[in-house]
Structure formats: C-alpha cells, structure tokens
Write an enzyme that holds these catalytic residues in place. Sequence first.
Site, PDB file in Angstrom:
ATOM      1  N   GLU A 163      20.408 -39.993  39.057  1.00 40.72           N
ATOM      2  CA  GLU A 163      21.079 -41.291  38.860  1.00 40.72           C
ATOM      3  C   GLU A 163      20.563 -42.027  37.613  1.00 40.72           C
ATOM      4  OE1 GLU A 163      21.213 -43.736  42.330  1.00 40.72           O
ATOM      5  OE2 GLU A 163      22.435 -42.300  43.425  1.00 40.72           O
ATOM      6  N   GLU A 370      23.847 -36.770  47.479  1.00 43.94           N
ATOM      7  CA  GLU A 370      23.594 -37.947  48.305  1.00 43.94           C
ATOM      8  C   GLU A 370      24.906 -38.528  48.796  1.00 43.94           C
ATOM      9  OE1 GLU A 370      21.131 -41.015  46.618  1.00 43.94           O
ATOM     10  OE2 GLU A 370      19.811 -39.540  45.694  1.00 43.94           O
TER      11      GLU A 370
HETATM   12  C1  LIG Z   1      19.886 -48.457  45.609  1.00 44.85           C
HETATM   13  C2  LIG Z   1      20.035 -47.420  46.712  1.00 44.85           C
HETATM   14  C3  LIG Z   1      19.898 -48.124  48.047  1.00 44.85           C
HETATM   15  O1  LIG Z   1      18.732 -48.323  48.459  1.00 44.85           O
HETATM   16  O2  LIG Z   1      20.899 -48.445  48.647  1.00 44.85           O
HETATM   17  O3  LIG Z   1      21.305 -46.757  46.517  1.00 44.85           O
HETATM   18  C4  LIG Z   1      21.571 -45.578  47.317  1.00 44.85           C
HETATM   19  C5  LIG Z   1      20.455 -44.586  47.206  1.00 44.85           C
HETATM   20  O4  LIG Z   1      20.405 -44.005  45.915  1.00 44.85           O
HETATM   21  C6  LIG Z   1      19.291 -43.108  45.756  1.00 44.85           C
HETATM   22  O5  LIG Z   1      19.327 -42.373  44.581  1.00 44.85           O
HETATM   23  C7  LIG Z   1      18.023 -43.912  45.853  1.00 44.85           C
HETATM   24  O6  LIG Z   1      16.850 -43.152  45.618  1.00 44.85           O
HETATM   25  C8  LIG Z   1      17.980 -44.436  47.268  1.00 44.85           C
HETATM   26  O7  LIG Z   1      16.849 -45.245  47.505  1.00 44.85           O
HETATM   27  C9  LIG Z   1      19.164 -45.332  47.491  1.00 44.85           C
HETATM   28  O8  LIG Z   1      19.038 -46.424  46.576  1.00 44.85           O
END
Ligand SMILES: C[C@@]1(C(=O)O)OC[C@H]2O[C@@H](O)[C@H](O)[C@@H](O)[C@H]2O1
Length: 465
Positions: A163, A370
């Site tokens: 990301e 994810e």
């Molecule tokens: C900002 C946020 C969240 O906490 O909702 O987005 C979705 C998810 O993305 C991931 O790549 C992060 O490592 C994980 O911690 C999450 O981070």
Amino acid sequence: SAFPKHFLWGAATAAYQVEGAHDADGKGPSIWDRFSHIPGTTYQNTNGDVAVDHYHRFREDVALMAEMGLQSYRFSISWPRLLPTGRGEINEAGVKFYSDLIDALLAHNIVPMITLYHWDLPQALQDEGGWEARSTAEAFAEYARLCYDRFGSRVKLWDTFNETIVFIGHGYITGSHPPSVKDPARAIQACHHVFIAHALAVKAFREMVIDGEIGFVNVLQPHTPLTDKQADRDASALADAIHTHWLYDPVLLGTYPAALLAQTQTLWGVPRFAPGDDALLRENRCDFIGLNYYRRETVVANEEETRQQSNNSGEPGSGGEFGFKGLFKFVRNPDGVYTDWDWEIWPQGLTDGIMMIKERYGNIPVYITENGLGAKDPIINGEIVDDPRIEYLRMHIIALEKAIDLGADVRGYYPWSFIDLLSWLNGYKKQYGFVYVDHNQDLVRKRKKSFFWYQNVIASHGEER
Ligand SMILES: C[C@@]1(C(=O)O)OC[C@H]2O[C@@H](O)[C@H](O)[C@@H](O)[C@H]2O1
C-alpha cells in the site's frame, strides 16, 4: 465453485501490528516505534510495543491457523528486526524468529507469503533521509537479498511493498503517518525511490534464481463520480489516474502514466530520474499483483482545499475527508452503506476493480492480499458474534467468484486479518480478526463466530459461505 483447484484460502497480518517485542533480542527501532511514542500521533497513544505479542506466541497462533484449515498466511518482516540499522550487521535472533515461524507454517502445510515492507522502515535509515534518499532503495535491495538468502528455499510468494499510496500518501501528503511531511513534490520523489527499490529487489530475486513469484501490493480503490456532470466524471478519472495508474503502471508496465508524469514534471520537476531508472523499471516487472480491497470512493470535483482530517480519534467516523485543491474530493454516497469508520461497503467494487486491472494490464495473476471489515465486534454471553464481518466477507467472496467467472486469474484470498491487531491510528478499537484478543486478560486468544464460518468456507473450497 469457480475457485481454481490450487486457489489459496489465506489470511493476513503485518509485523508492527501483531509482533510486539519492539526492542527485544537485538531488534532496532522502526519509524513507527519512534512516531507512535510521540504524544498525540495515535488514538489514545496506542502503539506496537507489545501489540498482541505474536513474537512470543506465534506457535499458539500458527496452531489456531492450522485448526482453521488456513492454506496460506501473509505476514510482513520487520526490517529492523533483521538489520537493526537498516543495513550491514545482521541480528541473527531476528532471523531465527522468522525462520521458526516459517518452519511452523510449513509443518502445518500453510504456504507462507512474505511482505518485505509493511511501513516499518528502520529509524536509522529515516535519519539518513528515508525514502527521499536514493540510498534507502539500495539498502532495501540488500535487505531483500538477505531475506531471499535465508528464507528463499522455503518461501515461494513474495510481496515487496504494501500500500504505497498509504505510507507515501499519509507520510508525505497528509502527514498523519511518519515522517509527517506535507509536500506533494517530496511525496512523488519518495514514491519514485520506492519503485526503484522494488525494481532492485525484483532484479536480485531473478539473479539469485529464487524458486517463486514476486509481486507488489496496492490498494484497489475504484472511484465513482457522484453525478454525471463532466466535472465530476473528470475528477473521478483523475482519482483513478493518481490512485491506480500512478502506483500500478511503474511495477506492471515499467513506465509512469505519460499525461500525469508530464504534469508533475512541469509543476514540480519530479520525479527526478537517475540514469538507468527507465530500464530498471521496464526490465523488472512483477509476476503477480496483490490487491487490497476494502471500499469504493465516490468522487466530486473539488474547488476548496481539503486534507485528510483524520483526527487520530480512532473513534468511528474519524476518517475525515481526502482530496486535492482544484482536483477531486471523496464524498459520502447518499445511497451507500457504510462501516462505523465511514468506509462504503461495496462488493461489486471488488469485481469491477479486478476487471479494470485485467483490462489495463492484461491477465496478470492476482492475489487478494487484503479484504476485511473494521468493526467493534458484538460480544453476547461471552461469545464474539461478528455476523457483520461474516456478511461482509461472504459478499466479497461472491464478488471474487464473479471476477473469476469473467476470466480473471485470481490465485488466492487473504482476509485482513487473521487476528485482532493494532490498527495504526485507530488503536485496538477497530477489530478485523477471525480471532479475538482480550487486552484485559493477558492477550488471551478467543475464536470468533467468523473463525468457524471461515473454517467451513475453506473446507468446502468456497462452496459453503
Ligand atoms: C488503515 C487500515 C485500517 O486500520 O483500517 O486500513 C485497512 C488495513 O490496511 C492494511 O494495509 C493495514 O496494515 C491495516 O492496519 C489496515 O489499516
């Protein structure tokens, strides 16, 4: 079902969010260790010092993965745990942790997928300029070679970066992530060095003849104009160009999108290319693309200045707006269904997004690296009854099956997340896991309702969901 025979049913985590042991056994500090200790940067000053102590409890966690029937586990390596100053001296205790984790996974027939960079840059490299310094790209290649050398005979699936839009966007534009810079020109140059680091790591992967596949993990975020007005349609196309083409083209085509590149060069003279960068990008492309899908964004043309107002409250609805003056702004979709943290639940976006990637880049192999629901899970009579998460994942598995039926080459699905973990700015309130962690009871693990539901999805190869 449409899911191919060797389709991998997995789950994902990230080092800083699960491991803890932030300074144990020779590990060096990362920029998140430093940043999260600055008061006010995170929700209730939460940090990953302990997280959910996966570093000490990984055998118990892997046993839970095996009980679930997990076929693959995507995790990231903490660079400063292996190389405390980012390069040079190796911390063998750090290598041993990941080596033991990999052996435990293989002993349970769980295919490891390693992500080399999930935001935790060694602080020592940040002190030398971080991603704004080209030397960091070279240090990344050295770190990648070390990982290939120590784990390459056992691990076949490798992601270089996770990301980039988030760690560059929040690190260098909104300033809500480390190193807290707010400067688009510096963001673009830093992002260029990430692409160079990726290309150098792919080059090393090929030269060392590692038996496996290497790819890049990006946010998959389809955009929809709020109205049919040309201004909104243009704004939505621009959001696609910035959020998708800019971040995918360099690693899948080996070039930047020409029109946008001309604009950034005219506006700010960035990215500055070093001799050979063009060839480096063109000659070291991915074997697959990892797509992280959560939501769709609805877009309008934007007159006024908006910035990510994420107030780090970590409370539901603290997402804030995001946009660029005179360009585009994300707005709430009046017909949308939203999570407590203001993310639109739109499974069709996963189907459409995958087909958009297939359309632009050819049938590149895809892993959904994810996908998940961030929520405050209901606890009823001591059981975590996370029906909203089951419903969210069910709808997205069906959407994924549609893309496969349409001819997309999707090879695995890694819900975020295997276990409740630290959510960077939202602390532990925003839960994502199949496994609950009780922070009031020595981090004891507890299977949620979704744990048993996913166990059955895997056992039925996606038939029963
Ligand atoms: C900002 C946020 C969240 O906490 O909702 O987005 C979705 C998810 O993305 C991931 O790549 C992060 O490592 C994980 O911690 C999450 O981070």
